[in-house]
Scaffold this motif. Structure first.
Motif, PDB file in Angstrom:
ATOM      1  N   ALA A 155       0.826  -1.209   0.000  1.00  0.00           N
ATOM      2  CA  ALA A 155       0.000   0.000   0.000  1.00  0.00           C
ATOM      3  C   ALA A 155       0.857   1.255   0.000  1.00  0.00           C
ATOM      4  O   ALA A 155       0.529   2.257  -0.652  1.00  0.00           O
ATOM      5  CB  ALA A 155      -0.931  -0.005   1.204  1.00  0.00           C
ATOM      6  N   LYS A 156       1.983   1.221   0.703  1.00  0.00           N
ATOM      7  CA  LYS A 156       2.876   2.379   0.746  1.00  0.00           C
ATOM      8  C   LYS A 156       3.550   2.608  -0.605  1.00  0.00           C
ATOM      9  O   LYS A 156       3.890   3.735  -0.959  1.00  0.00           O
ATOM     10  CB  LYS A 156       3.927   2.180   1.832  1.00  0.00           C
ATOM     11  CG  LYS A 156       3.373   2.309   3.254  1.00  0.00           C
ATOM     12  CD  LYS A 156       4.472   2.149   4.294  1.00  0.00           C
ATOM     13  CE  LYS A 156       3.906   2.339   5.699  1.00  0.00           C
ATOM     14  NZ  LYS A 156       4.953   2.157   6.742  1.00  0.00           N
ATOM     15  N   ILE A 157       3.751   1.508  -1.356  1.00  0.00           N
ATOM     16  CA  ILE A 157       4.312   1.636  -2.699  1.00  0.00           C
ATOM     17  C   ILE A 157       3.301   2.300  -3.632  1.00  0.00           C
ATOM     18  O   ILE A 157       3.655   3.132  -4.466  1.00  0.00           O
ATOM     19  CB  ILE A 157       4.705   0.256  -3.264  1.00  0.00           C
ATOM     20  CG1 ILE A 157       5.840  -0.358  -2.437  1.00  0.00           C
ATOM     21  CG2 ILE A 157       5.102   0.350  -4.739  1.00  0.00           C
ATOM     22  CD1 ILE A 157       6.179  -1.784  -2.832  1.00  0.00           C
ATOM     23  N   LEU A 158       2.029   1.950  -3.442  1.00  0.00           N
ATOM     24  CA  LEU A 158       0.973   2.408  -4.339  1.00  0.00           C
ATOM     25  C   LEU A 158       0.427   3.786  -3.995  1.00  0.00           C
ATOM     26  O   LEU A 158      -0.049   4.507  -4.877  1.00  0.00           O
ATOM     27  CB  LEU A 158      -0.181   1.400  -4.337  1.00  0.00           C
ATOM     28  CG  LEU A 158       0.148  -0.014  -4.811  1.00  0.00           C
ATOM     29  CD1 LEU A 158      -1.043  -0.938  -4.596  1.00  0.00           C
ATOM     30  CD2 LEU A 158       0.555  -0.001  -6.281  1.00  0.00           C
ATOM     31  N   PHE A 192      -2.715   2.266   2.982  1.00  0.00           N
ATOM     32  CA  PHE A 192      -3.898   1.479   2.628  1.00  0.00           C
ATOM     33  C   PHE A 192      -5.173   2.316   2.559  1.00  0.00           C
ATOM     34  O   PHE A 192      -5.990   2.123   1.653  1.00  0.00           O
ATOM     35  CB  PHE A 192      -4.066   0.312   3.600  1.00  0.00           C
ATOM     36  CG  PHE A 192      -5.087  -0.701   3.157  1.00  0.00           C
ATOM     37  CD1 PHE A 192      -5.024  -1.260   1.890  1.00  0.00           C
ATOM     38  CD2 PHE A 192      -6.115  -1.092   4.001  1.00  0.00           C
ATOM     39  CE1 PHE A 192      -5.963  -2.197   1.471  1.00  0.00           C
ATOM     40  CE2 PHE A 192      -7.056  -2.022   3.592  1.00  0.00           C
ATOM     41  CZ  PHE A 192      -6.986  -2.569   2.318  1.00  0.00           C
ATOM     42  N   PRO A 193      -5.392   3.277   3.473  1.00  0.00           N
ATOM     43  CA  PRO A 193      -6.573   4.138   3.334  1.00  0.00           C
ATOM     44  C   PRO A 193      -6.576   4.886   1.998  1.00  0.00           C
ATOM     45  O   PRO A 193      -7.624   5.038   1.363  1.00  0.00           O
ATOM     46  CB  PRO A 193      -6.447   5.109   4.515  1.00  0.00           C
ATOM     47  CG  PRO A 193      -5.676   4.334   5.537  1.00  0.00           C
ATOM     48  CD  PRO A 193      -4.674   3.551   4.742  1.00  0.00           C
ATOM     49  N   GLY A 194      -5.404   5.334   1.573  1.00  0.00           N
ATOM     50  CA  GLY A 194      -5.310   6.018   0.291  1.00  0.00           C
ATOM     51  C   GLY A 194      -5.620   5.106  -0.878  1.00  0.00           C
ATOM     52  O   GLY A 194      -6.243   5.520  -1.862  1.00  0.00           O
ATOM     53  N   VAL A 195      -5.175   3.852  -0.774  1.00  0.00           N
ATOM     54  CA  VAL A 195      -5.467   2.872  -1.819  1.00  0.00           C
ATOM     55  C   VAL A 195      -6.974   2.685  -1.948  1.00  0.00           C
ATOM     56  O   VAL A 195      -7.522   2.660  -3.058  1.00  0.00           O
ATOM     57  CB  VAL A 195      -4.797   1.516  -1.501  1.00  0.00           C
ATOM     58  CG1 VAL A 195      -5.298   0.433  -2.456  1.00  0.00           C
ATOM     59  CG2 VAL A 195      -3.278   1.640  -1.595  1.00  0.00           C
ATOM     60  N   LYS A 196      -7.658   2.570  -0.826  1.00  0.00           N
ATOM     61  CA  LYS A 196      -9.110   2.342  -0.851  1.00  0.00           C
ATOM     62  C   LYS A 196      -9.861   3.559  -1.403  1.00  0.00           C
ATOM     63  O   LYS A 196     -10.859   3.406  -2.113  1.00  0.00           O
ATOM     64  CB  LYS A 196      -9.606   1.987   0.550  1.00  0.00           C
ATOM     65  CG  LYS A 196      -9.087   0.640   1.040  1.00  0.00           C
ATOM     66  CD  LYS A 196      -9.882   0.107   2.221  1.00  0.00           C
ATOM     67  CE  LYS A 196      -9.667   0.950   3.456  1.00  0.00           C
ATOM     68  NZ  LYS A 196     -10.411   0.377   4.621  1.00  0.00           N
ATOM     69  N   ILE A 197      -9.372   4.752  -1.099  1.00  0.00           N
ATOM     70  CA  ILE A 197     -10.004   5.960  -1.638  1.00  0.00           C
ATOM     71  C   ILE A 197      -9.896   5.996  -3.153  1.00  0.00           C
ATOM     72  O   ILE A 197     -10.855   6.293  -3.869  1.00  0.00           O
ATOM     73  CB  ILE A 197      -9.362   7.223  -1.023  1.00  0.00           C
ATOM     74  CG1 ILE A 197      -9.746   7.343   0.457  1.00  0.00           C
ATOM     75  CG2 ILE A 197      -9.800   8.474  -1.782  1.00  0.00           C
ATOM     76  CD1 ILE A 197      -9.035   8.460   1.184  1.00  0.00           C
TER      77      ILE A 197
END
Length: 279
Positions: free
Chosen positions: A56-59, A64-69
């Motif tokens: 998630a930090k790579i993406l 992870f919260p940012g990934v879900k947004i």
């Protein structure tokens, strides 16, 4: 906002084995992942929660919260756009895929290309008496585009596939060498960079890999995105070519802005000559 699903699709082969499991699960179940926490996703993908957090930090800078947004903003998008060209695709779908890929590539290039590098490259070109440009294959198109743009504003540029001619031309002072190589591993470009350095000629390289052999031999590296790099089915340079041309456009317009009135005047002179004698 960049497409996180396309980012995953294009980078998945560079992830570790456990990270690929998470990445593939996200690609297969984007809507479900939106409602999960890291532990749940880890359990579904068969990995540790730490792996989910790491990927998630790579993406996303927001984890992870940012990934879900970002996933929530993309769930209504046709996921076929992330895939490579399919022989069953009608033309309108091919158009959508190319529009999506090119837009994503330019957006990513804006993130990877450093403003300072563009500024420094423009300054070197401005101070040079002569500029030589070289690219092999599709990259030769970019080198030719660079030549025709800068010649119209009065900057002498030699662009040729003849490496011997370039090698003999860059042995004098006041010269700059511009190399275009998607991978940064083109042997001809590396040899030209070596010749340039032997004669204290600065090298500007346009490539997608700032850790490549050619990048390490260069004084300034203009980094672009290449979302095609990990594709299994790559019939020709498409988005990588667009990214290289985009970098050249940015360099050109920044160069013009450095001496705007003078360069606009030269563009007008160029246009007047064409209209007078060829129209």
């Amino acid at each position: 906002m960049k497409s996180i699903l396309f980012s995953i699709h294009s980078q998945i082969t560079s992830f570790s084995k456990s990270e690929r499991k998470v990445a593939q699960y996200i690609l297969d179940h984007p809507q479900q992942v939106i409602g999960m926490n890291a532990d749940t996703l880890a359990n579904r993908a068969g990995v540790s929660a730490a792996t989910v957090v790491r990927l998630a930090k790579i993406l996303s800078t927001d984890g992870f919260p940012g990934v879900k947004i970002q996933l929530s903003a993309e769930t209504k998008m046709d996921d076929s756009l992330y895939t490579e060209v399919d022989p069953k695709d009608p033309l309108n779908v091919v158009k959508q895929k190319m529009e999506f890929r090119i837009g994503h590539t330019i957006e990513q290039t804006n993130l990877t290309l450093k403003d300072k590098a563009v500024s420094q490259a423009a300054q070197l070109i401005s101070e040079a008496d002569d500029v030589y440009a070289y690219g092999l294959g599709a990259s030769s198109i970019v080198a030719a585009d660079f030549q025709q743009k800068f010649i119209r504003i009065g900057k002498p540029v030699v662009q040729t596939m003849d490496t011997h001619l370039i090698a003999t031309g860059i042995v004098k002072s006041g010269t700059v060498l511009v190399l275009v190589s998607n991978t940064g591993e083109t042997l001809e470009s590396q040899k030209l960079a070596d010749v340039a350095h032997e004669h204290d000629v600065p090298v500007i390289t346009v490539t997608h890999d700032e850790k490549s052999t050619l990048a390490k031999k260069s004084d300034i590296v203009l980094v672009h995105d290449d979302s095609e790099e990990n594709e299994k089915f790559r019939t020709a340079a498409t988005t990588s070519l667009m990214a290289q041309l985009y970098v050249m456009d940015l360099l050109y317009y920044f160069y013009i802005s450095m001496n705007f009135d003078e360069n606009v005047g030269k563009l007008k002179e160029s246009r007047d000559v064409i209209q007078k004698h060829f129209k």
